[in-house]
Design a protein around this motif. Structure first.
Motif, PDB file in Angstrom:
ATOM      1  N   ALA A 140       0.840  -1.207   0.000  1.00 36.43           N
ATOM      2  CA  ALA A 140       0.000   0.000   0.000  1.00 36.43           C
ATOM      3  C   ALA A 140       0.874   1.256   0.000  1.00 36.43           C
ATOM      4  CB  ALA A 140      -0.928  -0.026   1.208  1.00 36.43           C
ATOM      5  N   ASP A 141       1.995   1.206   0.746  1.00 40.21           N
ATOM      6  CA  ASP A 141       2.899   2.366   0.791  1.00 40.21           C
ATOM      7  C   ASP A 141       3.540   2.608  -0.571  1.00 40.21           C
ATOM      8  OD1 ASP A 141       2.321   2.744   3.400  1.00 40.21           O
ATOM      9  OD2 ASP A 141       4.203   1.908   4.185  1.00 40.21           O
ATOM     10  N   ASP A 142       3.964   1.501  -1.227  1.00 39.37           N
ATOM     11  CA  ASP A 142       4.542   1.638  -2.576  1.00 39.37           C
ATOM     12  C   ASP A 142       3.524   2.276  -3.518  1.00 39.37           C
ATOM     13  OD1 ASP A 142       6.818   0.203  -1.833  1.00 39.37           O
ATOM     14  OD2 ASP A 142       5.985  -1.721  -2.507  1.00 39.37           O
ATOM     15  N   LEU A 143       2.286   1.842  -3.361  1.00 42.32           N
ATOM     16  CA  LEU A 143       1.227   2.325  -4.262  1.00 42.32           C
ATOM     17  C   LEU A 143       1.085   3.837  -4.113  1.00 42.32           C
ATOM     18  CD1 LEU A 143      -1.106   1.505  -6.207  1.00 42.32           C
ATOM     19  CD2 LEU A 143      -2.567   1.276  -4.197  1.00 42.32           C
ATOM     20  N   GLU A 144       1.099   4.268  -2.853  1.00 47.54           N
ATOM     21  CA  GLU A 144       0.943   5.699  -2.601  1.00 47.54           C
ATOM     22  C   GLU A 144       2.162   6.476  -3.107  1.00 47.54           C
ATOM     23  OE1 GLU A 144      -1.079   6.371   1.056  1.00 47.54           O
ATOM     24  OE2 GLU A 144       0.003   8.278   1.300  1.00 47.54           O
ATOM     25  N   ALA A 145       3.353   5.909  -2.869  1.00 49.88           N
ATOM     26  CA  ALA A 145       4.583   6.641  -3.204  1.00 49.88           C
ATOM     27  C   ALA A 145       4.923   6.588  -4.693  1.00 49.88           C
ATOM     28  CB  ALA A 145       5.748   6.092  -2.390  1.00 49.88           C
ATOM     29  N   HIS A 146       4.668   5.442  -5.329  1.00 50.26           N
ATOM     30  CA  HIS A 146       5.182   5.264  -6.701  1.00 50.26           C
ATOM     31  C   HIS A 146       4.111   4.918  -7.734  1.00 50.26           C
ATOM     32  CE1 HIS A 146       9.049   5.011  -4.624  1.00 50.26           C
ATOM     33  NE2 HIS A 146       8.594   4.005  -3.929  1.00 50.26           N
ATOM     34  N   GLY A 147       2.842   4.796  -7.314  1.00 47.84           N
ATOM     35  CA  GLY A 147       1.824   4.333  -8.259  1.00 47.84           C
ATOM     36  C   GLY A 147       1.874   2.808  -8.367  1.00 47.84           C
ATOM     37  N   PRO A 148       0.967   2.222  -9.155  1.00 47.15           N
ATOM     38  CA  PRO A 148       0.828   0.764  -9.130  1.00 47.15           C
ATOM     39  C   PRO A 148       1.927  -0.033  -9.837  1.00 47.15           C
ATOM     40  CG  PRO A 148      -0.759   1.741 -10.652  1.00 47.15           C
ATOM     41  CD  PRO A 148      -0.047   2.876  -9.972  1.00 47.15           C
ATOM     42  N   SER A 149       2.535   0.503 -10.904  1.00 44.93           N
ATOM     43  CA  SER A 149       3.392  -0.373 -11.726  1.00 44.93           C
ATOM     44  C   SER A 149       4.862  -0.392 -11.327  1.00 44.93           C
ATOM     45  CB  SER A 149       3.336   0.054 -13.205  1.00 44.93           C
ATOM     46  OG  SER A 149       2.026   0.068 -13.665  1.00 44.93           O
ATOM     47  N   ALA A 150       5.358   0.690 -10.716  1.00 37.22           N
ATOM     48  CA  ALA A 150       6.811   0.841 -10.570  1.00 37.22           C
ATOM     49  C   ALA A 150       7.463  -0.331  -9.840  1.00 37.22           C
ATOM     50  CB  ALA A 150       7.123   2.152  -9.839  1.00 37.22           C
ATOM     51  N   VAL A 151       6.935  -0.702  -8.686  1.00 37.22           N
ATOM     52  CA  VAL A 151       7.580  -1.769  -7.898  1.00 37.22           C
ATOM     53  C   VAL A 151       7.437  -3.124  -8.592  1.00 37.22           C
ATOM     54  CG1 VAL A 151       7.457  -3.034  -5.707  1.00 37.22           C
ATOM     55  CG2 VAL A 151       7.577  -0.530  -5.720  1.00 37.22           C
ATOM     56  N   PRO A 152       6.232  -3.523  -9.038  1.00 35.90           N
ATOM     57  CA  PRO A 152       6.135  -4.810  -9.751  1.00 35.90           C
ATOM     58  C   PRO A 152       7.039  -4.879 -10.980  1.00 35.90           C
ATOM     59  CG  PRO A 152       3.936  -3.962  -9.295  1.00 35.90           C
ATOM     60  CD  PRO A 152       4.904  -2.921  -8.834  1.00 35.90           C
ATOM     61  N   ALA A 188      -9.331  -2.738 -13.968  1.00 36.88           N
ATOM     62  CA  ALA A 188      -8.537  -1.748 -14.713  1.00 36.88           C
ATOM     63  C   ALA A 188      -7.132  -1.615 -14.126  1.00 36.88           C
ATOM     64  CB  ALA A 188      -9.247  -0.392 -14.708  1.00 36.88           C
ATOM     65  N   GLN A 189      -7.030  -1.640 -12.791  1.00 36.91           N
ATOM     66  CA  GLN A 189      -5.697  -1.593 -12.154  1.00 36.91           C
ATOM     67  C   GLN A 189      -4.884  -2.825 -12.534  1.00 36.91           C
ATOM     68  OE1 GLN A 189      -7.208  -1.315  -8.101  1.00 36.91           O
ATOM     69  NE2 GLN A 189      -6.049   0.571  -7.731  1.00 36.91           N
ATOM     70  N   ALA A 190      -5.525  -3.996 -12.467  1.00 41.62           N
ATOM     71  CA  ALA A 190      -4.825  -5.244 -12.786  1.00 41.62           C
ATOM     72  C   ALA A 190      -4.350  -5.213 -14.236  1.00 41.62           C
ATOM     73  CB  ALA A 190      -5.741  -6.439 -12.543  1.00 41.62           C
ATOM     74  N   GLU A 191      -5.196  -4.723 -15.116  1.00 42.09           N
ATOM     75  CA  GLU A 191      -4.842  -4.659 -16.540  1.00 42.09           C
ATOM     76  C   GLU A 191      -3.661  -3.717 -16.768  1.00 42.09           C
ATOM     77  OE1 GLU A 191      -5.361  -6.147 -19.270  1.00 42.09           O
ATOM     78  OE2 GLU A 191      -4.651  -4.666 -20.731  1.00 42.09           O
ATOM     79  N   GLN A 192      -3.687  -2.581 -16.104  1.00 41.83           N
ATOM     80  CA  GLN A 192      -2.608  -1.598 -16.282  1.00 41.83           C
ATOM     81  C   GLN A 192      -1.257  -2.209 -15.903  1.00 41.83           C
ATOM     82  OE1 GLN A 192      -3.075   1.908 -13.805  1.00 41.83           O
ATOM     83  NE2 GLN A 192      -1.010   2.613 -14.282  1.00 41.83           N
ATOM     84  N   VAL A 193      -1.224  -2.889 -14.755  1.00 40.18           N
ATOM     85  CA  VAL A 193       0.047  -3.466 -14.315  1.00 40.18           C
ATOM     86  C   VAL A 193       0.404  -4.675 -15.183  1.00 40.18           C
ATOM     87  CG1 VAL A 193       1.332  -4.437 -12.377  1.00 40.18           C
ATOM     88  CG2 VAL A 193      -0.323  -2.601 -11.977  1.00 40.18           C
ATOM     89  N   ALA A 194      -0.587  -5.507 -15.512  1.00 42.11           N
ATOM     90  CA  ALA A 194      -0.307  -6.691 -16.352  1.00 42.11           C
ATOM     91  C   ALA A 194       0.286  -6.258 -17.691  1.00 42.11           C
ATOM     92  CB  ALA A 194      -1.573  -7.514 -16.556  1.00 42.11           C
ATOM     93  N   ALA A 195      -0.221  -5.174 -18.264  1.00 41.83           N
ATOM     94  CA  ALA A 195       0.303  -4.682 -19.544  1.00 41.83           C
ATOM     95  C   ALA A 195       1.744  -4.201 -19.371  1.00 41.83           C
ATOM     96  CB  ALA A 195      -0.585  -3.554 -20.076  1.00 41.83           C
ATOM     97  N   ALA A 196       2.006  -3.517 -18.263  1.00 38.64           N
ATOM     98  CA  ALA A 196       3.376  -3.036 -18.002  1.00 38.64           C
ATOM     99  C   ALA A 196       4.330  -4.225 -17.820  1.00 38.64           C
ATOM    100  CB  ALA A 196       3.391  -2.142 -16.763  1.00 38.64           C
ATOM    101  N   LEU A 197       3.857  -5.265 -17.146  1.00 35.34           N
ATOM    102  CA  LEU A 197       4.704  -6.446 -16.935  1.00 35.34           C
ATOM    103  C   LEU A 197       4.966  -7.158 -18.260  1.00 35.34           C
ATOM    104  CD1 LEU A 197       3.076  -7.809 -13.643  1.00 35.34           C
ATOM    105  CD2 LEU A 197       5.237  -6.557 -13.880  1.00 35.34           C
ATOM    106  N   ARG A 198       3.962  -7.198 -19.103  1.00 36.72           N
ATOM    107  CA  ARG A 198       4.158  -7.841 -20.417  1.00 36.72           C
ATOM    108  C   ARG A 198       5.201  -7.068 -21.245  1.00 36.72           C
ATOM    109  NH1 ARG A 198       1.227 -11.815 -21.903  1.00 36.72           N
ATOM    110  NH2 ARG A 198      -0.642 -11.204 -20.768  1.00 36.72           N
ATOM    111  N   SER A 199       5.212  -5.751 -21.108  1.00 39.51           N
ATOM    112  CA  SER A 199       6.234  -4.959 -21.812  1.00 39.51           C
ATOM    113  C   SER A 199       7.632  -5.301 -21.318  1.00 39.51           C
ATOM    114  CB  SER A 199       6.013  -3.465 -21.610  1.00 39.51           C
ATOM    115  OG  SER A 199       4.777  -3.102 -22.089  1.00 39.51           O
TER     116      SER A 199
END
Ligand SMILES: O=C(CO)COP(=O)(O)O
Length: 262
Positions: A140-152, A188-199
């Motif tokens: 949750a802290d990562d999400l607040e600090a960096h948004g959803p995709s950065a850490v994954p 939508a959140q899951a899709e955004q991160v899944a797309a970033a991971l696929r990249s």
């Protein structure tokens, strides 16, 4: 040409069900799916029991030719030697484990598993012909600090460093704040991160591997929300914790197309 990725529903039992309970569970799950005439080409199913259950599950699946896969919840980075308490990929391969979960957030948090260790474990799984299910996710802290995709994204980059993509991988995006909380990410959140991971997979392992790799969502997945995740183009299945311990619920998740009219 676009590759059709078979949806994958994986049940991470965590530290639940002993080997006798595992036998009963897998048998009943197989009956439930057979009764419902589940088409395994529509969704592959695998369970991830504790290590002590794997031999029993192997014996049952092999004796009854059950169409249910199974894997381990972790694997050692080492193949053999003085590593008290660890389990070699060689042993898992002997038990016909198709998969091993690697880098689950509970291992990262509770056992201090680093990105470097996760990377070594991915390579160890590959050495033994096991497909790693690489888990990544932000707190949750990562999400607040960096948004959803950065850490994954950073975790996946580290996990895949120097990995041979031709040996197969599955990636699971599990936001730590969604695990066991009853509060799943939105599709939508899951899709955004899944797309970033696929990249990231495309960049490190090539477009063909990225196209073929299944990216799962995990975190409070239930029968009631699975179809909404599976509608997203980059989400290819789910890594299910609590709901994978209930046969009716898990069977219902596997048959995600049936109960929501997706
Ligand atoms: O950690 C998980 C699977 O690996 C998700 O757990 P829950 O489905 O219980 O939230």
């Amino acid at each position: 040409m676009a590759v059709k990725r078979t949806p994958f529903i994986a049940g991470n039992w965590k530290m639940n069900l002993d080997h006798l309970q595992a036998i009963a569970f897998v048998q009943k799950l197989a009956w439930s799916l057979a009764d419902a005439k589940h088409d395994f080409a529509e969704a592959e199913v695998a369970v991830f029991p504790p290590f002590t259950d794997l031999r029993s599950v192997q014996t049952l699946v092999s004796a009854d030719s059950l169409p249910i896969g199974y894997g381990a919840q972790d694997v050692s980075a080492h193949d053999s030697g003085a590593f008290t308490g660890e389990i070699s990929g060689a042993f898992l391969a002997k038990l016909d484990c198709r998969y091993a979960i690697i880098g689950h957030s509970e291992r990262r948090t509770l056992h201090g598993e680093s990105d470097t260790e996760v990377n070594a474990k991915v390579k160890a799984a590959h050495r033994h012909g096991i497909v790693p299910v690489v888990c990544v996710g932000e707190t949750a802290d990562d999400l607040e600090a960096h948004g959803p995709s950065a850490v994954p994204v950073a975790q996946l980059r580290a996990a895949l460093d120097g990995v041979d993509g031709s040996r197969g991988i599955v990636v699971a995006y599990e936001p730590v704040w969604a695990i066991g909380s009853g509060q799943a990410a939105t599709p939508a959140q899951a899709e955004q991160v899944a797309a970033a991971l696929r990249s990231v997979i495309a960049e490190l392992l090539g477009d063909d591997v990225a196209e073929a790799t299944r990216v799962l969502y995990g975190g409070s997945v239930k029968a009631a929300n699975i179809a909404s995740f599976l509608r997203e183009p980059n989400v290819d299945g789910a890594l299910v914790g609590g709901a994978s311990l209930d046969i009716d619920e898990f069977s219902s998740i596997v048959r995600f197309k049936k109960h929501v009219g997706a």
